[in-house]
Design a protein around this motif. Structure first.
Motif, PDB file in Angstrom:
ATOM      1  N   UNK A 174       0.828  -1.205   0.000  1.00  0.00           N
ATOM      2  CA  UNK A 174       0.000   0.000   0.000  1.00  0.00           C
ATOM      3  C   UNK A 174       0.862   1.254   0.000  1.00  0.00           C
ATOM      4  N   UNK A 175       2.023   1.183   0.675  1.00  0.00           N
ATOM      5  CA  UNK A 175       2.928   2.321   0.676  1.00  0.00           C
ATOM      6  C   UNK A 175       3.620   2.488  -0.669  1.00  0.00           C
ATOM      7  N   UNK A 176       3.811   1.386  -1.377  1.00  0.00           N
ATOM      8  CA  UNK A 176       4.467   1.409  -2.681  1.00  0.00           C
ATOM      9  C   UNK A 176       3.463   1.424  -3.834  1.00  0.00           C
ATOM     10  N   UNK A 177       2.255   1.866  -3.576  1.00  0.00           N
ATOM     11  CA  UNK A 177       1.184   1.757  -4.573  1.00  0.00           C
ATOM     12  C   UNK A 177       1.493   2.518  -5.866  1.00  0.00           C
ATOM     13  N   UNK A 178       2.326   3.557  -5.801  1.00  0.00           N
ATOM     14  CA  UNK A 178       2.645   4.281  -7.031  1.00  0.00           C
ATOM     15  C   UNK A 178       3.540   3.445  -7.938  1.00  0.00           C
ATOM     16  N   UNK A 179       4.434   2.640  -7.343  1.00  0.00           N
ATOM     17  CA  UNK A 179       5.319   1.799  -8.155  1.00  0.00           C
ATOM     18  C   UNK A 179       4.671   0.481  -8.539  1.00  0.00           C
ATOM     19  N   UNK A 180       3.691   0.033  -7.768  1.00  0.00           N
ATOM     20  CA  UNK A 180       3.004  -1.225  -8.043  1.00  0.00           C
ATOM     21  C   UNK A 180       1.636  -0.935  -8.650  1.00  0.00           C
TER      22      UNK A 180
END
Length: 110
Positions: A61-67
């Motif tokens: 969820x914290x890496x949602x921009x990359x994932x």
């Protein structure tokens, strides 16, 4: 209540997958130690894998921009599962799960 039920169902599924992996590939996966029987080893290993995957989901969820895509999420969770299985197998005296090689963790993580 729904969140707890989902956690318990994933825990049960992870434990069953680990158990069936030892039944299908007994030369590559080992469950149990001198102090842990097979059922407890599968339960503990499944629980730890569920917790690791849950932590991976929170991190995703914290890496949602990359994932952002489906395939990147698939690769991410495959790596989380593989790393989780490998860590659990490295703690074999406590978890009861042993694997013969790292590539079996990759296969089971899939």
């Amino acid at each position: 209540m729904k969140k707890y039920l989902r956690f318990i169902l994933v825990w049960l599924l992870n434990s069953l997958l680990i158990y069936f992996a030892t039944l299908l590939y007994p030369a590559n996966f080992v469950l149990g130690t001198a102090s842990l029987n097979i059922i407890w080893a599968a339960t503990i290993s499944g629980f730890l894998l569920t917790v690791i995957c849950r932590l991976g989901k929170l991190q995703a969820k914290k890496l949602s921009t990359r994932l952002s895509g489906r395939y990147s999420k698939f690769i991410y969770f495959w790596l989380v599962n593989t790393a989780g299985i490998w860590v659990i197998a490295r703690l074999a005296p406590y978890t009861g799960l042993g694997i013969s090689a790292f590539y079996w963790a990759i296969a089971l993580g899939f």
